[in-house]
Write a protein that holds these residues in place. Sequence first.
Motif, short mmCIF file in Angstrom:
data_model
loop_
_atom_site.label_atom_id
_atom_site.label_comp_id
_atom_site.label_asym_id
_atom_site.label_seq_id
_atom_site.Cartn_x
_atom_site.Cartn_y
_atom_site.Cartn_z
N LYS A 9 0.82 -1.21 0.00
CA LYS A 9 0.00 0.00 0.00
C LYS A 9 0.86 1.27 0.00
CE LYS A 9 -2.38 1.05 3.80
NZ LYS A 9 -1.91 2.39 4.29
N LEU A 13 0.82 2.06 -3.86
CA LEU A 13 -0.42 2.69 -4.32
C LEU A 13 -0.38 4.19 -4.03
CD1 LEU A 13 -3.15 0.17 -3.07
CD2 LEU A 13 -2.03 0.25 -5.30
N PHE A 14 0.23 4.55 -2.91
CA PHE A 14 0.28 5.94 -2.47
C PHE A 14 1.74 6.40 -2.35
CE2 PHE A 14 -3.58 4.03 -0.65
CZ PHE A 14 -4.54 4.84 -1.23
N SER A 19 2.43 11.28 1.44
CA SER A 19 1.33 10.78 2.25
C SER A 19 1.67 10.70 3.73
CB SER A 19 0.91 9.39 1.75
OG SER A 19 0.45 9.45 0.41
N PRO A 100 -2.37 9.51 -3.98
CA PRO A 100 -2.15 8.37 -4.88
C PRO A 100 -0.90 8.58 -5.73
CG PRO A 100 -4.44 9.05 -4.92
CD PRO A 100 -3.70 10.12 -4.18
N ASP A 103 -3.25 7.47 -11.07
CA ASP A 103 -4.71 7.45 -11.12
C ASP A 103 -5.16 6.03 -10.78
OD1 ASP A 103 -7.42 7.28 -11.83
OD2 ASP A 103 -7.19 8.60 -13.56
N LEU A 104 -5.46 5.79 -9.51
CA LEU A 104 -5.73 4.42 -9.06
C LEU A 104 -6.93 3.78 -9.74
CD1 LEU A 104 -4.96 4.68 -5.23
CD2 LEU A 104 -3.54 3.68 -7.02
N HIS A 132 -8.22 3.74 3.71
CA HIS A 132 -7.49 4.45 2.65
C HIS A 132 -8.02 4.07 1.26
CE1 HIS A 132 -3.82 5.11 5.49
NE2 HIS A 132 -4.83 5.90 5.76
N LEU A 133 -8.35 2.81 1.06
CA LEU A 133 -8.91 2.40 -0.23
C LEU A 133 -10.28 3.03 -0.45
CD1 LEU A 133 -8.00 -1.42 -0.34
CD2 LEU A 133 -6.76 0.50 -1.37
N HIS A 136 -10.46 6.66 -1.58
CA HIS A 136 -10.14 6.91 -2.99
C HIS A 136 -11.03 6.10 -3.94
CE1 HIS A 136 -6.68 9.49 -2.26
NE2 HIS A 136 -6.53 8.77 -1.16
N ASP A 218 6.49 3.54 -11.51
CA ASP A 218 5.29 3.49 -10.68
C ASP A 218 4.38 2.40 -11.22
OD1 ASP A 218 3.54 4.61 -12.80
OD2 ASP A 218 4.56 6.49 -12.37
#
Length: 231
Positions: A9, A13-14, A19, A100, A103-104, A132-133, A136, A218
Motif C-alpha cells: 500500500k 499505491l500511495f 502521504s 495516490p 490514477d488508481l 485508505h482504499l 479513494h 510506478d
Amino acid sequence: MIDGVIFDKDGTLFDFRASWGAWAADLLDLLARESGMDARVLGAAIGFDPVARRFAPDSVVIAGTSGEISAALAALVPGADARDLEDRMNRMAEGAPMLPAVDLPAVLGGLRGRGLKIGLATNDVEVTAHAHLAAHGVTDLFDYVAGYDSGHGPKPGPGMCAAFARQLGLDPARVVMVGDSRHDLEAGRAAGMRTVAVLTGIAGAEELAPHADAVLPDIGHLGGWIDALAG
C-alpha cells in the motif's frame, strides 16, 4: 503468464513521502507536547526528521508495522504504553490524507479489465488499509485485503501473499507482488511469486533491483510489463 497482482500500500499505491510525512510530523508534535520531549529526539527513534520532513532509508515507518513504530516511540516516552500509543497512531492514520502515486481507478481498473485478481498486503493494520482504499473509491477493485493484524503475519514473511493465492485459487508462480521496499519483494519471492519494484517509496532502484524481476517508475507501468510477458 500472470493471473493475479498483490500490491503493497504505502509507497506503492500511495506516494510515501507526500502521504506519510505530514502524519509523522503531526504524531511527533503531539507526543512532544504531551511529554515535553524534543520532537527531533522522538523522530530519531523512528528514522524521521520532523523539521525537514524526511525519512531515513532505514526508517521503521517505511516497512515496519504500527506495533514496531509505537514500541520504538514508547521506549523513549516515560510512562507511555506501546499498545495504547499504537491505537492512537492507527486512529490518526485512518484519517491521514493519502496522495495516490497514479490514477488508481484507471490503473487498477485496467488490470481488472485484463482479468487479473487484485490483492493488497500491507504492514499497516487492515482497518486503516480499508479506510485508505475507500477514501479513494477503489475498494471494489480489490479481491483481497490483508494487514499485519489479519492473521497471516507481517512482511517480509510470505503469509499475506500466500493467503492471497490460496484464497483465490491462484498458482503463486502466476502472481506478481508489487512493492517499494525489500520487505515487499522478499515476501513475494518467499511465497513463490514474481516481484516488481516501484520507485514511489524511499528506496532507490539500486537497492531494489537485486530482489525484483523488474523495476518500474510506478504502478502505471505495470500493465505494459504484464502485456510484454504475455506477448
